[in-house]
Design an enzyme around this catalytic site. Structure first.
Site, PDB file in Angstrom:
ATOM      1  N   MET A 181       0.822  -1.216   0.000  1.00  0.00           N
ATOM      2  CA  MET A 181       0.000   0.000   0.000  1.00  0.00           C
ATOM      3  C   MET A 181       0.856   1.266   0.000  1.00  0.00           C
ATOM      4  SD  MET A 181      -3.045  -0.975  -0.309  1.00  0.00           S
ATOM      5  CE  MET A 181      -4.168   0.331   0.150  1.00  0.00           C
ATOM      6  N   LYS A 212       1.919  -1.893   9.187  1.00  0.00           N
ATOM      7  CA  LYS A 212       0.946  -2.862   9.715  1.00  0.00           C
ATOM      8  C   LYS A 212       0.156  -2.241  10.867  1.00  0.00           C
ATOM      9  CE  LYS A 212       1.229  -7.808  10.511  1.00  0.00           C
ATOM     10  NZ  LYS A 212       0.906  -8.147   9.131  1.00  0.00           N
ATOM     11  N   SER A 268      -9.382   2.543   0.739  1.00  0.00           N
ATOM     12  CA  SER A 268      -9.901   1.313   0.132  1.00  0.00           C
ATOM     13  C   SER A 268      -9.612   1.287  -1.352  1.00  0.00           C
ATOM     14  CB  SER A 268     -11.408   1.171   0.344  1.00  0.00           C
ATOM     15  OG  SER A 268     -11.849  -0.009  -0.316  1.00  0.00           O
ATOM     16  N   LYS A 294     -14.327   3.427   7.548  1.00  0.00           N
ATOM     17  CA  LYS A 294     -13.632   2.397   6.760  1.00  0.00           C
ATOM     18  C   LYS A 294     -13.983   1.005   7.294  1.00  0.00           C
ATOM     19  CE  LYS A 294     -10.844   0.296   3.928  1.00  0.00           C
ATOM     20  NZ  LYS A 294      -9.919  -0.648   4.370  1.00  0.00           N
ATOM     21  N   HIS A 329     -17.361   0.188   6.031  1.00  0.00           N
ATOM     22  CA  HIS A 329     -17.195  -0.106   4.594  1.00  0.00           C
ATOM     23  C   HIS A 329     -16.768  -1.566   4.428  1.00  0.00           C
ATOM     24  CE1 HIS A 329     -14.377  -0.830   1.294  1.00  0.00           C
ATOM     25  NE2 HIS A 329     -15.051   0.054   0.574  1.00  0.00           N
ATOM     26  N   ASN A 330     -15.801  -1.999   5.236  1.00  0.00           N
ATOM     27  CA  ASN A 330     -15.326  -3.379   5.113  1.00  0.00           C
ATOM     28  C   ASN A 330     -16.385  -4.379   5.556  1.00  0.00           C
ATOM     29  OD1 ASN A 330     -12.978  -2.082   4.415  1.00  0.00           O
ATOM     30  ND2 ASN A 330     -11.668  -3.427   5.593  1.00  0.00           N
ATOM     31  N   GLU A 356     -18.570  -4.739   2.736  1.00  0.00           N
ATOM     32  CA  GLU A 356     -17.850  -5.548   1.733  1.00  0.00           C
ATOM     33  C   GLU A 356     -17.997  -7.044   2.057  1.00  0.00           C
ATOM     34  OE1 GLU A 356     -13.747  -4.097   1.082  1.00  0.00           O
ATOM     35  OE2 GLU A 356     -13.127  -6.184   1.281  1.00  0.00           O
ATOM     36  N   ARG A 384     -17.752 -17.204   6.876  1.00  0.00           N
ATOM     37  CA  ARG A 384     -16.317 -17.427   6.682  1.00  0.00           C
ATOM     38  C   ARG A 384     -15.765 -18.312   7.798  1.00  0.00           C
ATOM     39  NH1 ARG A 384     -13.220 -12.061   4.458  1.00  0.00           N
ATOM     40  NH2 ARG A 384     -14.834 -11.291   3.066  1.00  0.00           N
ATOM     41  N   ARG A 412     -38.148 -12.950  31.033  1.00  0.00           N
ATOM     42  CA  ARG A 412     -37.126 -12.216  31.792  1.00  0.00           C
ATOM     43  C   ARG A 412     -37.688 -11.787  33.149  1.00  0.00           C
ATOM     44  NH1 ARG A 412     -35.613  -7.391  29.577  1.00  0.00           N
ATOM     45  NH2 ARG A 412     -33.555  -7.456  30.509  1.00  0.00           N
ATOM     46  N   HIS A 431     -37.097  -8.779  35.893  1.00  0.00           N
ATOM     47  CA  HIS A 431     -36.575  -7.658  35.097  1.00  0.00           C
ATOM     48  C   HIS A 431     -37.631  -6.592  34.814  1.00  0.00           C
ATOM     49  CE1 HIS A 431     -32.605  -9.310  34.526  1.00  0.00           C
ATOM     50  NE2 HIS A 431     -33.127 -10.470  34.178  1.00  0.00           N
TER      51      HIS A 431
HETATM   52  P1  NBP Z   1       1.621  -4.574   5.866  1.00  0.00           P
HETATM   53  O1  NBP Z   1       0.393  -4.476   6.679  1.00  0.00           O
HETATM   54  O2  NBP Z   1       2.065  -5.910   5.383  1.00  0.00           O
HETATM   55  O3  NBP Z   1       2.839  -3.919   6.712  1.00  0.00           O
HETATM   56  C1  NBP Z   1       4.164  -3.972   6.265  1.00  0.00           C
HETATM   57  C2  NBP Z   1       4.872  -2.671   6.515  1.00  0.00           C
HETATM   58  O4  NBP Z   1       4.877  -2.351   7.918  1.00  0.00           O
HETATM   59  C3  NBP Z   1       6.354  -2.750   6.100  1.00  0.00           C
HETATM   60  O5  NBP Z   1       6.723  -1.530   5.531  1.00  0.00           O
HETATM   61  C4  NBP Z   1       7.047  -2.996   7.437  1.00  0.00           C
HETATM   62  O6  NBP Z   1       8.385  -2.612   7.447  1.00  0.00           O
HETATM   63  C5  NBP Z   1       6.224  -2.096   8.309  1.00  0.00           C
HETATM   64  N1  NBP Z   1       6.426  -2.316   9.754  1.00  0.00           N
HETATM   65  C6  NBP Z   1       6.063  -3.351  10.553  1.00  0.00           C
HETATM   66 BR1  NBP Z   1       5.266  -4.870   9.969  1.00  0.00          BR
HETATM   67  N2  NBP Z   1       6.402  -3.191  11.831  1.00  0.00           N
HETATM   68  C7  NBP Z   1       7.021  -1.996  11.874  1.00  0.00           C
HETATM   69  C8  NBP Z   1       7.611  -1.252  12.919  1.00  0.00           C
HETATM   70  N3  NBP Z   1       7.593  -1.702  14.166  1.00  0.00           N
HETATM   71  N4  NBP Z   1       8.173  -0.073  12.603  1.00  0.00           N
HETATM   72  C9  NBP Z   1       8.185   0.384  11.354  1.00  0.00           C
HETATM   73  N5  NBP Z   1       7.620  -0.258  10.303  1.00  0.00           N
HETATM   74  C10 NBP Z   1       7.039  -1.442  10.562  1.00  0.00           C
HETATM   75  O7  NBP Z   1       1.572  -3.567   4.607  1.00  0.00           O
HETATM   76  P2  NBP Z   1       0.373  -3.274   3.559  1.00  0.00           P
HETATM   77  O8  NBP Z   1      -0.264  -4.521   3.063  1.00  0.00           O
HETATM   78  O9  NBP Z   1       0.934  -2.312   2.579  1.00  0.00           O
HETATM   79  O10 NBP Z   1      -0.730  -2.537   4.455  1.00  0.00           O
HETATM   80  C11 NBP Z   1      -0.460  -1.347   5.156  1.00  0.00           C
HETATM   81  C12 NBP Z   1      -1.717  -0.960   5.913  1.00  0.00           C
HETATM   82  O11 NBP Z   1      -2.761  -0.700   4.975  1.00  0.00           O
HETATM   83  C13 NBP Z   1      -2.279  -2.060   6.831  1.00  0.00           C
HETATM   84  O12 NBP Z   1      -2.852  -1.475   7.967  1.00  0.00           O
HETATM   85  C14 NBP Z   1      -3.338  -2.722   6.007  1.00  0.00           C
HETATM   86  O13 NBP Z   1      -4.338  -3.353   6.789  1.00  0.00           O
HETATM   87  C15 NBP Z   1      -3.898  -1.521   5.253  1.00  0.00           C
HETATM   88  N6  NBP Z   1      -4.584  -1.815   3.983  1.00  0.00           N
HETATM   89  C16 NBP Z   1      -4.104  -2.779   3.167  1.00  0.00           C
HETATM   90  C17 NBP Z   1      -4.748  -3.035   1.962  1.00  0.00           C
HETATM   91  C18 NBP Z   1      -4.216  -4.085   1.018  1.00  0.00           C
HETATM   92  O14 NBP Z   1      -4.902  -4.350   0.009  1.00  0.00           O
HETATM   93  N7  NBP Z   1      -3.038  -4.651   1.268  1.00  0.00           N
HETATM   94  C19 NBP Z   1      -5.863  -2.283   1.598  1.00  0.00           C
HETATM   95  C20 NBP Z   1      -6.311  -1.277   2.437  1.00  0.00           C
HETATM   96  C21 NBP Z   1      -5.649  -1.052   3.634  1.00  0.00           C
HETATM   97  P3  NBP Z   1       9.559  -3.701   7.125  1.00  0.00           P
HETATM   98  O15 NBP Z   1       9.691  -3.740   5.642  1.00  0.00           O
HETATM   99  O16 NBP Z   1      10.752  -3.128   7.788  1.00  0.00           O
HETATM  100  O17 NBP Z   1       9.134  -5.008   7.719  1.00  0.00           O
END
Ligand code: NBP
Length: 473
Positions: A14, A76, A129, A183, A186-187, A190, A289, A447, A453
């Site tokens: 992202m 994350k 999203s 959001k 929204h999910n 979804e 699910r 109840r 109650h």
């Molecule tokens: P991830 O959720 O997989 O997170 C990976 C990133 O977090 C990497 O850059 C990692 O750095 C960094 N990170 C972690 Br893990 N721990 C860290 C820490 N303690 N300090 C600094 N950086 C840290 O990435 P994503 O899939 O791009 O999603 C990002 C956010 O967006 C999430 O909250 C996700 O739920 C949300 N989101 C995702 C989507 C989707 O389709 N993927 C859609 C909408 C929203 P590193 O490289 O050093 O490990």
């Protein structure tokens, strides 16, 4: 070097795509990732030749940003967001702002907004999203939190968001955790949409016996209708067309039928229970699910618990249309539940949500984007105090015109032993909402019987208790 307008921390799927989206709209950017090899790889590959400056420490990153600094954190959700904020806080100055674009729990966002606003920093909890594609080309953005910070960000956010006929898919949602709350719902919606589509597929395949070419044709046709035209119906049609190159079978039939569920669907259900707003369709979707994941247990049970055997003798084309109608009615109920939840949350948390605007920014970029959201937008614009979407004239008529078909589809599903939890939950919601009398008079009596109650009466004012065991003849 000119200072950078915008900074991104976190270069996973992202973060990378949002960074490139911002850069492509003419804003110089800075990037940082905890693991520096990831930053190097990004610079050598996707960011090559673009107006991107890499930083290998947060100090360096902060120094190359113009003031007020705008820092998007895309890491994350959960503890990593707090860690990054803790490291950034001492490096920033009042007026600077942090945007958390991850899927954070709205309560965390509420806390972070308060903590950061108290130090003079702005905090924007922003729902994003649209997945990878949306992030790169135009997502739906749901920013909440510090309003002055949003104003500073608005020129950038309106450019990177998806664009629809009535503007960019972004608006200031409300204070505190409002953006992440919206959001989350929204999910939840979804989840509901995906489950309803899955149930329609189950019926088309297992009651009517349609093959994958026919399934593709049905969904492709549904996608041309005003009622169902949407991203999820469109990708479903594509999925049925896809043949596995190795086995030459439809790939979807080779996929294990055990679905995962991450935080947001469950959080939506938890919040609805806390706020006392019924969202049975979304709850059914989460449960569907969960039970799907019991694959081994289901296989064992199938040996011992046979269902009915039935054969469809009706008009196939007519029944396909009835399934379409049932899907649309169920979808209307699911959105009615989602909007009712937002309305209650707005009241409870003082979010001051504009439900018409919320529906508008979901029209493009996001996973639930659909033609039908235009009607929801109009319904709430015409009557912002609408108590339930089902009472908007257009929705009311649409459901009344189709309810017979909807009921018939559920009866057939029951005869065939095909579970349709989200279709059923939607119809139950509709019937519960529209009936003058529900059986909860008996619940109240029970109840009062076992727990004193008390109850109210329909024929006189007051609160009553009865010694039920002293039976009156
Ligand atoms: P991830 O959720 O997989 O997170 C990976 C990133 O977090 C990497 O850059 C990692 O750095 C960094 N990170 C972690 Br893990 N721990 C860290 C820490 N303690 N300090 C600094 N950086 C840290 O990435 P994503 O899939 O791009 O999603 C990002 C956010 O967006 C999430 O909250 C996700 O739920 C949300 N989101 C995702 C989507 C989707 O389709 N993927 C859609 C909408 C929203 P590193 O490289 O050093 O490990």
């Amino acid at each position: 070097m000119t200072k950078r307008t915008f900074g991104v921390i976190g270069l996973a799927v992202m973060g990378e795509n949002l960074a490139l989206n911002v850069e492509s709209r003419g804003f110089p950017i800075a990037v940082y990732n905890r693991t520096s090899s990831k930053t190097k790889e990004f610079m050598e590959q996707r960011a090559k030749g673009k107006d991107v400056k890499d930083a290998y420490s947060l100090e360096e990153f902060v120094q190359i940003l113009e003031r007020p600094r705008k820092v998007l954190v895309m890491v994350k959700a959960g503890n990593p967001v707090d860690k990054v904020i803790e490291q950034l806080k001492p490096l920033l100055e009042p007026g600077d702002m942090i945007i958390d674009g991850g899927n954070s729990l709205y309560e965390d966002t509420e806390r972070r907004t308060q903590e950061l606003e108290a130090t003079g920093l702005g905090f924007v909890g922003m729902g994003v999203s649209g997945g990878e594609e949306g992030a790169l080309h135009g997502p739906s953005l749901m920013p909440g939190g510090t309003e002055t910070a949003y104003k500073e960000l608005e020129p950038i956010l309106t450019k990177i968001a998806a664009q629809v006929n009535d503007g960019p898919c972004v608006t200031y949602i409300g204070p505190g955790g409002a953006g992440h709350y919206v959001k989350m719902v929204h999910n939840g919606i979804e989840y509901g949409d995906m489950q309803l589509i899955a149930e329609a597929y189950d019926l088309l395949k297992n009651v009517l016996g349609l093959d994958h070419k026919q399934l593709h044709e049905v969904f492709a046709e549904w996608n041309t209708t005003d009622e169902l035209n949407s991203f999820l119906i469109e990708i479903t049609a594509d999925i049925f067309k896809y043949v596995d190159p190795e086995t030459k079978k439809p790939l979807v039939e080779l996929i294990l039928d055990a679905a995962g569920q991450k935080g947001t669907g469950r959080w939506t259900v938890v919040s609805s229970l806390e706020l006392g707003v019924p969202i049975p369709t979304m709850y059914a979707a989460v449960n569907a699910r969960v039970i799907s994941a019991y694959k081994q247990e289901r296989l064992a049970a199938s040996e011992q618990l046979p269902g009915p055997t039935a054969k469809f003798n009706g008009d196939v084309k007519a029944f396909i249309n009835k399934i379409r109608d049932a899907l649309y009615c169920s979808k209307m109920c699911s959105y009615a539940q989602g909007m009712a939840l937002l309305s209650k949350a707005s009241e409870e948390f003082n979010y001051n949500l504009d439900l018409g605007e919320t529906a508008r920014i979901w029209k493009g970029g996001c996973i639930i984007r659909a033609g039908f959201l235009d009607k929801i937008k109009s319904a709430f614009q015409e009557n912002p105090k609408l108590p339930n979407l089902l009472l908007a004239p257009e929705f009311k008529q649409s459901i009344l015109d189709r309810q017979e078909a909807w009921r018939e589809v559920l009866m057939v599903a029951n005869q065939f032993g095909i579970p349709v939890p989200a279709f059923s939950a939607s119809l139950d919601y509709f019937d519960s909402y529209r009936r003058t009398q529900l059986p909860q008079n008996l619940t109240q009596a029970q109840r009062d019987y076992f727990g004193a109650h008390t109850y109210e009466r329909t024929d006189k004012e007051g609160v009553f208790h009865t010694e039920w065991a002293q039976v009156s003849e």
